[in-house]
Motif scaffolding. Structure first.
Motif, mmCIF file in Angstrom:
data_model
loop_
_atom_site.group_PDB
_atom_site.id
_atom_site.type_symbol
_atom_site.label_atom_id
_atom_site.label_comp_id
_atom_site.label_asym_id
_atom_site.label_seq_id
_atom_site.Cartn_x
_atom_site.Cartn_y
_atom_site.Cartn_z
ATOM 1 N N SER A 5 0.850 -1.181 0.000
ATOM 2 C CA SER A 5 0.000 0.000 0.000
ATOM 3 C C SER A 5 0.892 1.238 0.000
ATOM 4 C CB SER A 5 -0.895 -0.014 1.233
ATOM 5 O OG SER A 5 -1.671 1.153 1.281
ATOM 6 N N ASP A 6 0.448 2.283 -0.667
ATOM 7 C CA ASP A 6 1.194 3.539 -0.679
ATOM 8 C C ASP A 6 1.134 4.227 0.687
ATOM 9 O OD1 ASP A 6 1.863 3.131 -3.315
ATOM 10 O OD2 ASP A 6 0.134 4.265 -4.069
ATOM 11 N N ASP A 7 0.023 4.063 1.357
ATOM 12 C CA ASP A 7 -0.167 4.668 2.680
ATOM 13 C C ASP A 7 0.137 3.620 3.751
ATOM 14 O OD1 ASP A 7 -0.880 6.259 4.769
ATOM 15 O OD2 ASP A 7 -3.038 6.197 4.357
ATOM 16 N N PRO A 8 1.117 3.850 4.620
ATOM 17 C CA PRO A 8 1.472 2.827 5.613
ATOM 18 C C PRO A 8 0.406 2.590 6.680
ATOM 19 C CG PRO A 8 2.835 4.785 5.899
ATOM 20 C CD PRO A 8 2.002 4.992 4.684
ATOM 21 N N THR A 9 -0.598 3.460 6.778
ATOM 22 C CA THR A 9 -1.650 3.262 7.772
ATOM 23 C C THR A 9 -2.799 2.417 7.234
ATOM 24 O OG1 THR A 9 -2.736 5.336 7.138
ATOM 25 C CG2 THR A 9 -1.081 5.432 8.911
ATOM 26 N N VAL A 10 -2.804 2.140 5.935
ATOM 27 C CA VAL A 10 -3.879 1.371 5.315
ATOM 28 C C VAL A 10 -3.375 -0.034 5.029
ATOM 29 C CG1 VAL A 10 -5.413 1.206 3.321
ATOM 30 C CG2 VAL A 10 -4.838 3.444 4.266
ATOM 31 N N ASN A 49 -3.614 -3.588 3.150
ATOM 32 C CA ASN A 49 -4.088 -4.132 1.889
ATOM 33 C C ASN A 49 -4.070 -5.650 1.993
ATOM 34 O OD1 ASN A 49 -4.749 -4.714 -0.719
ATOM 35 N ND2 ASN A 49 -3.008 -3.672 -1.646
#
Length: 84
Positions: A43-48, A50
């Motif tokens: 995921s590009d966002d580390p808080t999301v 996948n």
């Protein structure tokens, strides 16, 4: 003159035969395909999170292809190209 004769007598030979190298390149291609199939899923966002990172392709198929590729490599090394 004598040095030239020695160079002619010593002929460059490969360690493996043509058949061995063919199996080595096949194994290398299978290993590369396994690593390509294993990539991605992040995921590009580390808080999301996948869940695609745990797909069947990355967990089962890619490592199996890599092991099959290593099997081809071992077979290529042990293959005797002179045996008919």
């Amino acid at each position: 003159m004598e040095n030239k004769k020695q160079k002619d007598a010593v002929k460059a030979t490969f360690v493996f035969g043509k058949k061995n190298y063919k199996f080595m390149f096949i194994g290398l291609a299978i290993i590369a395909l396994g690593f390509i199939l294993m990539s991605g899923g992040g995921s590009d966002d580390p808080t999301v999170f996948n869940p695609e990172i745990f797909s069947w392709r990355r967990i089962r198929l890619a490592p199996m292809l890599i092991l099959i590729g290593f099997g081809f490599q071992v077979y290529a090394i042990l293959l005797n190209p002179d045996k008919k």
